[in-house]
Scaffold this motif. Structure first.
Motif, mmCIF file in Angstrom:
data_model
loop_
_atom_site.group_PDB
_atom_site.id
_atom_site.type_symbol
_atom_site.label_atom_id
_atom_site.label_comp_id
_atom_site.label_asym_id
_atom_site.label_seq_id
_atom_site.Cartn_x
_atom_site.Cartn_y
_atom_site.Cartn_z
ATOM 1 N N ILE A 55 -1.097 26.507 5.541
ATOM 2 C CA ILE A 55 -0.794 27.681 4.723
ATOM 3 C C ILE A 55 -2.091 28.390 4.334
ATOM 4 N N HIS A 56 -3.057 27.615 3.893
ATOM 5 C CA HIS A 56 -4.344 28.206 3.508
ATOM 6 C C HIS A 56 -4.987 28.928 4.700
ATOM 7 N N HIS A 57 -5.014 28.271 5.836
ATOM 8 C CA HIS A 57 -5.612 28.839 7.050
ATOM 9 C C HIS A 57 -4.892 30.123 7.484
ATOM 10 N N HIS A 58 -3.576 30.054 7.564
ATOM 11 C CA HIS A 58 -2.812 31.195 8.073
ATOM 12 C C HIS A 58 -2.774 32.370 7.102
ATOM 13 N N THR A 59 -2.684 32.105 5.805
ATOM 14 C CA THR A 59 -2.686 33.237 4.867
ATOM 15 C C THR A 59 -4.004 33.994 4.963
ATOM 16 N N TYR A 60 -5.097 33.275 5.160
ATOM 17 C CA TYR A 60 -6.388 33.950 5.343
ATOM 18 C C TYR A 60 -6.357 34.822 6.603
ATOM 19 N N ASN A 61 -5.919 34.252 7.736
ATOM 20 C CA ASN A 61 -5.876 35.007 8.998
ATOM 21 C C ASN A 61 -4.915 36.189 8.928
ATOM 22 N N TRP A 62 -3.769 35.990 8.297
ATOM 23 C CA TRP A 62 -2.822 37.101 8.163
ATOM 24 C C TRP A 62 -3.414 38.206 7.295
ATOM 25 N N GLY A 63 -4.167 37.835 6.278
ATOM 26 C CA GLY A 63 -4.841 38.825 5.442
ATOM 27 C C GLY A 63 -5.855 39.630 6.223
ATOM 28 N N VAL A 64 -6.605 38.959 7.094
ATOM 29 C CA VAL A 64 -7.588 39.639 7.943
ATOM 30 C C VAL A 64 -6.878 40.630 8.860
ATOM 31 N N GLU A 65 -5.800 40.175 9.487
ATOM 32 C CA GLU A 65 -5.061 41.056 10.395
ATOM 33 C C GLU A 65 -4.431 42.230 9.639
ATOM 34 N N TYR A 66 -3.895 41.956 8.462
ATOM 35 C CA TYR A 66 -3.285 43.021 7.664
ATOM 36 C C TYR A 66 -4.322 44.090 7.319
ATOM 37 N N ARG A 67 -5.501 43.670 6.869
ATOM 38 C CA ARG A 67 -6.558 44.631 6.530
ATOM 39 C C ARG A 67 -7.016 45.414 7.757
#
Length: 136
Positions: A55-67
Motif C-alpha cells: 500500500i505504501h509503495h503503490h500509493t506513492y507511485n499512483w501519486g507520482v502518476e497522478y501528478r
C-alpha cells in the motif's frame, strides 16, 4: 502508466482509501478506487506487513502518476490555447485569402469543425465547405 482512470488514481493515491482487514484466517487488501470498498489484490496474505508495505509503495507511485497526468493536462491546455491564439491571428490577416486561412487553420487544428472555422473567419459554413473542397 497504469490503466486506472485519473479519478481512480486520485482516490488510490490517498492512503485513507486503502485498508487491510483480517477475515479470521488471512489478511485482505481492500481499496476504494470508486468510492466503494473492493478487494484490491486477488490473493490473501499470511500477515499484514506485506500488504501494508505494498500500500505504501503503490500509493506513492499512483501519486507520482497522478501528478504527471495533471502536469500533462495543463501542458496540453497551454498548447491548445497557443493554437487558438494562432488561429485568431490567422483570421485577422487582411492580405491572406480565405482559402489560405482555412488551409493554415486546418494544419494547426485538423479536428476543428466547419462551424468553428466559419465563426472565427466570419463567413458561412457553406463558404468553408467550398474552400475546403478546393484545398485538397
Amino acid at each position: 502508466m497504469t490503466s486506472w482512470t485519473t479519478d481512480e488514481l486520485n482516490n488510490l493515491k490517498e492512503i485513507t482509501n486503502h485498508k487491510v482487514v483480517y477475515d479470521g484466517y488471512e489478511f485482505v487488501w481492500m481499496s476504494r478506487p470508486n468510492n466503494k470498498w473492493l478487494r484490491h489484490y486477488v490473493s490473501n496474505f499470511e500477515d499484514y506487513n506485506k500488504p501494508m508495505s505494498w500500500i505504501h509503495h503503490h500509493t506513492y507511485n499512483w501519486g507520482v502518476e497522478y501528478r504527471a497526468r495533471q502536469a500533462k493536462y495543463l501542458e496540453d491546455m497551454r498548447k491548445s490555447l497557443d493554437v487558438d491564439i494562432k488561429i485568431q491571428q490567422i483570421s485577422k490577416e487582411a492580405k491572406v485569402k480565405t482559402k489560405e486561412k482555412i488551409s493554415e487553420i486546418l494544419k494547426l487544428k485538423p479536428s476543428i469543425s466547419n462551424k468553428d472555422i466559419a465563426s472565427v473567419l466570419g463567413i458561412t459554413i457553406k463558404s468553408v465547405e467550398y474552400h475546403k473542397s478546393n484545398i485538397i
